[in-house]
Scaffold this active site. Sequence first.
Site, PDB file in Angstrom:
ATOM      1  N   ASP A  21       0.855  -1.195   0.000  1.00 30.09           N
ATOM      2  CA  ASP A  21       0.000   0.000   0.000  1.00 30.09           C
ATOM      3  C   ASP A  21       0.891   1.245   0.000  1.00 30.09           C
ATOM      4  OD1 ASP A  21      -1.797   2.004   0.521  1.00 30.09           O
ATOM      5  OD2 ASP A  21      -2.384   1.271   2.517  1.00 30.09           O
ATOM      6  N   ASP A  98      -4.285 -10.361 -16.060  1.00 31.43           N
ATOM      7  CA  ASP A  98      -5.337 -11.317 -15.780  1.00 31.43           C
ATOM      8  C   ASP A  98      -6.544 -10.935 -16.637  1.00 31.43           C
ATOM      9  OD1 ASP A  98      -6.917 -13.228 -14.394  1.00 31.43           O
ATOM     10  OD2 ASP A  98      -5.754 -12.852 -12.574  1.00 31.43           O
ATOM     11  N   ASP A 203      -8.939 -16.324 -16.873  1.00 31.67           N
ATOM     12  CA  ASP A 203      -9.732 -16.817 -15.748  1.00 31.67           C
ATOM     13  C   ASP A 203     -10.786 -17.818 -16.245  1.00 31.67           C
ATOM     14  OD1 ASP A 203     -10.346 -16.103 -12.825  1.00 31.67           O
ATOM     15  OD2 ASP A 203     -12.325 -15.879 -13.727  1.00 31.67           O
ATOM     16  N   HIS A 331      -3.892 -17.040  -5.264  1.00 28.00           N
ATOM     17  CA  HIS A 331      -4.846 -16.306  -4.425  1.00 28.00           C
ATOM     18  C   HIS A 331      -6.103 -17.114  -4.113  1.00 28.00           C
ATOM     19  CE1 HIS A 331      -6.231 -15.985  -8.473  1.00 28.00           C
ATOM     20  NE2 HIS A 331      -7.378 -15.483  -8.072  1.00 28.00           N
TER      21      HIS A 331
HETATM   22  C1  NOJ Z   1     -10.892 -17.970 -10.710  1.00 29.00           C
HETATM   23  C2  NOJ Z   1     -10.204 -16.895  -9.921  1.00 29.00           C
HETATM   24  O1  NOJ Z   1      -8.876 -17.270  -9.687  1.00 29.00           O
HETATM   25  C3  NOJ Z   1     -11.004 -16.691  -8.675  1.00 29.00           C
HETATM   26  O2  NOJ Z   1     -10.331 -15.871  -7.755  1.00 29.00           O
HETATM   27  C4  NOJ Z   1     -12.351 -16.129  -9.058  1.00 29.00           C
HETATM   28  O3  NOJ Z   1     -13.151 -16.035  -7.910  1.00 29.00           O
HETATM   29  C5  NOJ Z   1     -13.068 -17.019 -10.078  1.00 29.00           C
HETATM   30  N1  NOJ Z   1     -12.190 -17.488 -11.110  1.00 29.00           N
HETATM   31  C6  NOJ Z   1     -14.194 -16.270 -10.733  1.00 29.00           C
HETATM   32  O4  NOJ Z   1     -13.712 -15.248 -11.545  1.00 29.00           O
END
Ligand code: NOJ
Length: 560
Positions: A21, A98, A203, A331
């Site tokens: 931050d 991403d 994603d 994550h």
């Molecule tokens: C995969 C992602 O890595 C995750 O964090 C997300 O909640 C879902 N796809 C939906 O976008």
Amino acid sequence: MKTDWYKNAVVYQVYPFSFMDGNNDGWGDIPGILSKLDHIKELGATAVWFSPLYRSPDFDYGYDVSDYRSIDGKFGTMADFDTLLSACHKRDLKVIMDMVLNHTSTEHPWFREAISSKDSPYRDYYIIREGIRKGRKLLPPSNWQSTFTGSAWERIGESDEFYLHLFCREQADLNWENPRVREEIADILDFWLAKGVDGFRFDVFNMFSKVFPIRDDREKHTFQKGAQFFVDGPRMHEFLRELNEKVFSRYDSYTVGESFHPSPEAARAYVKRENRELDSIFSFAHLDSDNIGGKKFFRKPFDLLQFKDGLFGPQRDNYEDGWNTLVLENHDNPRSVDRFSIDSGKYRYEAATMLAAVVFMGFGTPFIYMGEEAGLTNCAFTSIEQMKDPVSHFVYDLMTRCGMPRKLAFSFIRYGARDHARVPMAWDDTANGGFNGGHPTWQCVNPRFREINVRKDRDAERSVFRFYQKLLAIRKSSETAIMGKTEEYDHGNRRIVAYSRTFGDDRLFVCANFSPRPVRYVLPPWVKGARVLLDNYGQYQRGEASVALSPYQALIFEEA
Ligand code: NOJ
């Protein structure tokens, strides 16, 4: 034009909310990231993947995008991003964005337009269907379930229509059947590549194509109701090829797909070179070796054989005509040193370094999640209220609604929660772990930050960070580590992971004790004369034919 730079790359994942931050407002941001690029570089990474930085109402923390050509104000401005991009490039770090293109935020102008009128040209950007009337009840168009619990359909106001959302109700699935949607997507990708970014992480890409017409899933024991109609759908390969031809093939770009439990055949086809779809996909199968049926919250005793199957399967499958990736954390997962039956109180350093050696010496591009390089641990959450991830809440609510006692439900959630990896980075032992200047943070900091933080680890005699540095240096400089074929040894051994990497006349051998007890391991004859390149203990006892491995000890040999 294509240099295949990803083959000798090491990617570092930044989750922007929690990395650093810079303006002390409680949220991570781009100036914060800039101030830590040297850490990433010193580690030995050669590329950075940024989890979404785009404008988003954050129902799913950036994975619900409302403008694909913007930077969210809490992270900074587009000018900040441009500075970040050139600062990365100046350090020879590639940048991977991403791309969340299975769904948009319901605050995206396309969605707002789509639901504003039945004649809107944007209506067909989404998957909108009439509900089913049963007497006075209005049922959703099918029984498909969202991967985040509950029906995958949300009613549009008081109308008879519903839109599909395979994740949160604030994430509306795009209709990839519509050629205009695909054109928009190609334009977005082109926008970022023209700006100079080097690649994309897609994603849940294997949900882009669905089976139409929409119908109920009538199978009894499906993992996810409806999955057979929305995972690895019939037009997946066509959609990817189209994007590849229109966009990726025009740049020296890299693509990695994140998928939802793909079938083994589909997984191979997505990355098969001659198919011209994606360069790679993530392989997560080994990460399910401590849960039941891929459901993260349902813990089971760690199964090393399953871990090995999951880790080595894709290395074998994709060796001849594709590429692989190597992942331990991201994550969406708890910290690795607190999984796989590891007692991080006792063996944090040993296990963190052993895991790195076992996973990242394999065939494929390593992906390292922020904090993993310092052996950061899970966060001792004490109540569900401390957790920010909507999924933790959805599943907790579901469990308690079904009658599970709260305490028990919380213990399940705490085991598998994505929140562990999403707390602010513990950089040092100052206020808020050095994440910022002391302003309350969006998500609680790990209470152990004074004891476990990046600076302390870097300064320690036995440092996870320094082990990673050495490991990554080997990975990048050894052609065998990059291109070598993996051969597993002693698969049935429930304590040892052992494998070789062979390229031409050169061979590497990795063996590790994946257990808290000492193990004597008989080396393959050819390894007897080999020299040890890396050892996470700094000492080992080697007999004539065997080696004594301490708890979680890992050795990497190079044939002389
Ligand atoms: C995969 C992602 O890595 C995750 O964090 C997300 O909640 C879902 N796809 C939906 O976008």
